[in-house]
Enzyme design. Structure first.
Site, PDB file in Angstrom:
ATOM      1  CG  LEU A  29       8.304  28.050  27.748  1.00  0.00           C
ATOM      2  CD1 LEU A  29       9.139  26.635  27.113  1.00  0.00           C
ATOM      3  CD2 LEU A  29       7.371  28.540  26.710  1.00  0.00           C
ATOM      4  CG  HIS A  33       3.877  28.164  27.258  1.00  0.00           C
ATOM      5  ND1 HIS A  33       4.019  28.951  28.303  1.00  0.00           N
ATOM      6  CD2 HIS A  33       3.325  28.748  26.406  1.00  0.00           C
ATOM      7  CE1 HIS A  33       3.820  30.174  27.929  1.00  0.00           C
ATOM      8  NE2 HIS A  33       3.521  30.307  26.655  1.00  0.00           N
ATOM      9  CD  GLN A  57       2.184  38.947  19.805  1.00  0.00           C
ATOM     10  OE1 GLN A  57       2.978  38.200  19.133  1.00  0.00           O
ATOM     11  NE2 GLN A  57       1.581  38.406  20.845  1.00  0.00           N
ATOM     12  N   GLY A 143      -2.912  27.914  22.726  1.00  0.00           N
ATOM     13  CA  GLY A 143      -4.089  27.677  24.042  1.00  0.00           C
ATOM     14  C   GLY A 143      -5.112  28.516  23.756  1.00  0.00           C
ATOM     15  CG  ASP A 146      -3.911  34.150  24.490  1.00  0.00           C
ATOM     16  OD1 ASP A 146      -4.162  35.413  24.682  1.00  0.00           O
ATOM     17  OD2 ASP A 146      -3.211  33.146  25.060  1.00  0.00           O
ATOM     18  CG  MET A 180      -1.535  27.850  34.258  1.00  0.00           C
ATOM     19  SD  MET A 180      -0.174  27.436  34.912  1.00  0.00           S
ATOM     20  CE  MET A 180      -0.709  26.275  36.309  1.00  0.00           C
ATOM     21  CB  SER A 182       4.115  34.660  30.395  1.00  0.00           C
ATOM     22  OG  SER A 182       4.138  33.533  29.489  1.00  0.00           O
ATOM     23  NE  ARG A 183       1.437  40.782  29.019  1.00  0.00           N
ATOM     24  CZ  ARG A 183       1.306  40.471  27.569  1.00  0.00           C
ATOM     25  NH1 ARG A 183       0.071  39.587  27.357  1.00  0.00           N
ATOM     26  NH2 ARG A 183       1.630  41.107  26.632  1.00  0.00           N
TER      27      ARG A 183
HETATM   28  O1  PAF Z   1       0.338  33.375  22.281  1.00  0.00           O
HETATM   29  C1  PAF Z   1       1.511  33.926  22.151  1.00  0.00           C
HETATM   30  O2  PAF Z   1       2.324  33.475  23.002  1.00  0.00           O
HETATM   31  C2  PAF Z   1       1.896  34.742  20.969  1.00  0.00           C
HETATM   32  O3  PAF Z   1       0.733  35.660  20.576  1.00  0.00           O
HETATM   33  C3  PAF Z   1       2.247  33.912  19.795  1.00  0.00           C
HETATM   34  C4  PAF Z   1       1.125  33.012  19.086  1.00  0.00           C
HETATM   35  C5  PAF Z   1       3.459  32.967  20.162  1.00  0.00           C
HETATM   36  C6  PAF Z   1       2.578  34.822  18.563  1.00  0.00           C
HETATM   37  O4  PAF Z   1       3.696  35.629  19.053  1.00  0.00           O
END
Ligand code: PAF
Length: 270
Positions: A29, A33, A57, A143, A146, A180, A182-183
């Protein structure tokens, strides 16, 4: 904060709480987030966050095995935000070994990230649908970094008549403009200095749209990024409502970009 790992625990908790807001995450996070959690608190009596690194995914050559897993720190951050509950399911809880059902949102999943990450949005739609069915939230927050993911989820909710209100929360940025993610932690020191150029190029493209054709705007943005070391996956202007090609009558537009810096794939939009 209560911690749950099973579906039956969530169902029991859900029964006790009349209005629930839900923030699905894959953990690791960051401030983006936590902003979702703050927005969630304004919209319900109780807030629940899920942390689940969803295997379906990720493509075969992607970063599922190395994706940062920082559960202890994540739970501390959520406690500090006064989050009410966290759901930490195992892969086996979400995907039974004989699972046969996939949710696929056809058209809106095809271009942009969908084109370069085969099966990615089927994985996202399937896990989000499962999580919605488990948590049964009144409202769920995502968010807008995406943006295509949000559009896919909106389409799924509409098509499947899922009884949940969706809220898209604006991207939280570092002080130099980098969205921001996580990557971002994958970036080397030098790449981290270059990374904010993605947002700067989006801003330049927005300005250039006033005087140039869409195709020229896209071309010069791609060279701008390549000149500083990005390998561009896509940089496109689209209609914001359905991510389709822009026609003469459209004035509600979005600029979407994905580009790699070394091994790190960054996405952003404006
Ligand atoms: O955006 C994300 O972190 C992921 O794609 C999600 C929506 C939690 C689904 O795994």
């Amino acid at each position: 904060m209560q911690t749950f790992t099973t579906i039956s625990e969530i169902r029991a908790w859900r029964k006790e709480n009349p209005r629930v807001a839900f923030v699905p995450t894959m953990g690791n996070l960051h401030a983006g987030h936590l902003q979702l959690v703050r927005e969630a608190k304004k919209r319900a009596d109780k807030v629940i966050v899920s942390i689940f690194v969803n295997p379906t995914q990720f493509g075969v050559n992607e970063d599922f095995s190395t994706y940062p897993r920082t559960e202890t720190r994540d739970c501390e951050l959520l406690e500090n935000e006064d989050c009410d509950a966290v759901f930490l399911p195992t892969v086996e809880t979400i995907y039974s070994s004989n699972a046969q059902t996939t949710v696929s949102v056809s058209e809106i999943s095809q271009n942009f990230c969908g084109a370069s990450r085969a099966g990615h949005f089927d994985g996202v739609a399937t896990v989000v649908c499962k999580l919605f069915n488990i948590v049964q939230p009144d409202v769920a927050l995502f968010g807008l970094k995406d943006f295509q993911q949000f559009a896919v989820i909106q389409t799924m909710v509409r098509d499947l008549h899922l009884p949940v209100e969706l809220v898209g929360v604006p991207t939280v940025r570092e002080s130099d403009g980098l969205a921001m993610s996580s990557r971002n932690g994958y970036l080397t020191e030098n790449e981290r200095k270059i990374a904010p150029q993605l947002y700067k190029t989006l801003q330049n493209a927005r300005e250039n749209l006033a005087t140039q054709t869409i195709s020229d705007v896209e071309k010069s943005a791609i060279s701008e990024l390549e000149n500083v070391g990005f390998v561009v996956d896509y940089f496109n202007v689209a209609r914001r409502c359905d991510l389709k090609l822009v026609t003469e009558n459209d004035d509600d537009l979005i600029i979407l970009a994905a580009a790699k810096l070394g091994k790190t794939r960054l996405i952003d939009n404006l």
